[in-house]
Design a protein around this motif. Structure first.
Motif, PDB file in Angstrom:
ATOM      1  N   ASN A 108     -21.551 -16.903 -50.546  1.00  0.00           N
ATOM      2  CA  ASN A 108     -20.284 -16.494 -51.140  1.00  0.00           C
ATOM      3  C   ASN A 108     -19.240 -16.374 -50.034  1.00  0.00           C
ATOM      4  N   HIS A 109     -17.966 -16.420 -50.414  1.00  0.00           N
ATOM      5  CA  HIS A 109     -16.880 -16.543 -49.424  1.00  0.00           C
ATOM      6  C   HIS A 109     -15.889 -15.397 -49.604  1.00  0.00           C
ATOM      7  N   ILE A 110     -15.794 -14.541 -48.607  1.00  0.00           N
ATOM      8  CA  ILE A 110     -14.923 -13.366 -48.664  1.00  0.00           C
ATOM      9  C   ILE A 110     -13.864 -13.395 -47.577  1.00  0.00           C
ATOM     10  N   TRP A 184     -12.795 -15.084 -51.856  1.00  0.00           N
ATOM     11  CA  TRP A 184     -12.681 -14.116 -52.937  1.00  0.00           C
ATOM     12  C   TRP A 184     -12.831 -12.724 -52.343  1.00  0.00           C
ATOM     13  N   CYS A 185     -12.476 -11.708 -53.100  1.00  0.00           N
ATOM     14  CA  CYS A 185     -12.376 -10.362 -52.528  1.00  0.00           C
ATOM     15  C   CYS A 185     -13.716  -9.685 -52.311  1.00  0.00           C
ATOM     16  N   GLY A 186     -14.794 -10.222 -52.868  1.00  0.00           N
ATOM     17  CA  GLY A 186     -16.091  -9.581 -52.728  1.00  0.00           C
ATOM     18  C   GLY A 186     -16.511  -8.843 -53.976  1.00  0.00           C
ATOM     19  N   ALA A 221     -11.786  -8.542 -46.370  1.00  0.00           N
ATOM     20  CA  ALA A 221     -11.321  -9.494 -47.377  1.00  0.00           C
ATOM     21  C   ALA A 221     -10.061 -10.213 -46.897  1.00  0.00           C
ATOM     22  N   TYR A 222     -10.096 -11.540 -46.975  1.00  0.00           N
ATOM     23  CA  TYR A 222      -9.007 -12.389 -46.477  1.00  0.00           C
ATOM     24  C   TYR A 222      -8.601 -13.322 -47.596  1.00  0.00           C
TER      25      TYR A 222
END
Length: 300
Positions: A108-110, A184-186, A221-222
């Motif tokens: 996943n991408h945060i 995404w924000c997590g 978060a980015y």
């Protein structure tokens, strides 16, 4: 990722923004961690950038080394960079699939921190958007790490990228992808795009799902239009930022009939994992199992 022009209409777009309830800065519902003193934040920033630059200078000397030796050096160096920035890393889960064999790592991408975080455990050839190449320091590090840059606004280049990934995997290498296609924000998450999974099927590679988690989430978060410099300062000025890497049960690619089914299985594995599972120390994990294992991919 942040700081880029309006995306093409076919690209995945997260609804997360720096100011919404999903990834609000500085308060997002997590337990307050407090802010580090300004002097400590400045020291972390200088130490982290200095450690990163040292790696750039020494990279040519490591190039002739065997892959296993380079991976070990990358893990040590990236952990040192993260620690210098004040990020504590915790790793848990079973050993990676087929140690030493071809492996597609999907997570996943945060945050932009995801890239060094995965490299601290499973270093390999990252797949990243072309804009990352122009980032100061980080872009150079990505290029030196063999990142496969993709122009997400030119959809016709995707098949060539998948073929390149297939070649890396077929040669016994490791490729790292963030198949949500955007940060995404997590708390919210995106659908895993299936393109990268075709490379695993074509090369006969296993898939290693990975769940990334940050506490407090807002510090890492980015998303949206969050400037890279602001994100970096938020990280170094957080008193205690913990990043979790949870290795999930590997997925044998040969058991799935097509890339969409495989992508959905990997997404379910990451989404169903509990973010509240305890972390073990990255140093303990590394010593107990030498996980040999360097961002966003366009949709298929």
């Amino acid at each position: 990722m942040s700081g880029t022009p309006a995306p093409a209409p076919w690209l995945p777009t997260a609804p997360c923004t720096p100011g919404d309830r999903c990834a609000a800065h500085p308060a997002d519902g997590t337990a307050p961690q407090g802010r580090a003193p300004v002097a400590l934040a400045v020291l972390r920033l200088a130490a982290g950038l200095g450690t990163a630059l040292l790696g750039i200078l020494l990279a040519p000397a490591a190039a002739p080394l065997p892959a296993d030796a380079r991976h070990a050096l990358v893990r040590l160096w990236v952990r040192a960079v993260l620690r210098a920035f004040g990020v504590r890393v915790r790793v848990s889960g079973p050993p990676a699939a087929r140690p030493g064999g071809p492996l597609l790592v999907v997570a996943n991408h945060i945050s932009w921190l995801d890239v060094p975080l995965v490299a601290a455990v499973l270093p390999g050839r990252m797949v990243a958007k072309r804009e990352v190449r122009g980032w100061p320091v980080l872009g150079t590090l990505a290029a030196l790490g063999g990142t496969l840059f993709i122009d997400r606004n030119r959809l016709r280049t995707l098949p060539g990228t998948v073929r390149t990934m297939t070649g890396v995997l077929a040669g016994g290498g490791r490729v790292v992808v963030f198949p949500e296609g955007s940060t995404w924000c997590g708390r919210a998450a995106g659908r895993f795009r299936p393109a990268a999974f075709q490379a695993a099927l074509d090369a006969g590679a296993d898939i290693q799902p990975v769940r990334l988690d940050y506490r407090p989430t807002h510090a890492a978060a980015y998303v949206g239009d969050d400037p890279l410099g602001a994100s970096l300062w938020r990280i170094v000025s957080t008193r205690r930022l913990t990043a979790g890497v949870r290795l999930l049960d590997p997925l044998p690619g040969g058991r799935y009939p097509d890339r969409r089914t495989l992508a959905a299985a990997a997404q379910r594995a990451v989404a169903s994992d509990s973010a509240n599972l305890p972390f073990s120390s990255v140093h303990h994990r590394a010593s107990s199992s030498p996980a040999a294992a360097s961002s966003s991919l366009t949709p298929s």
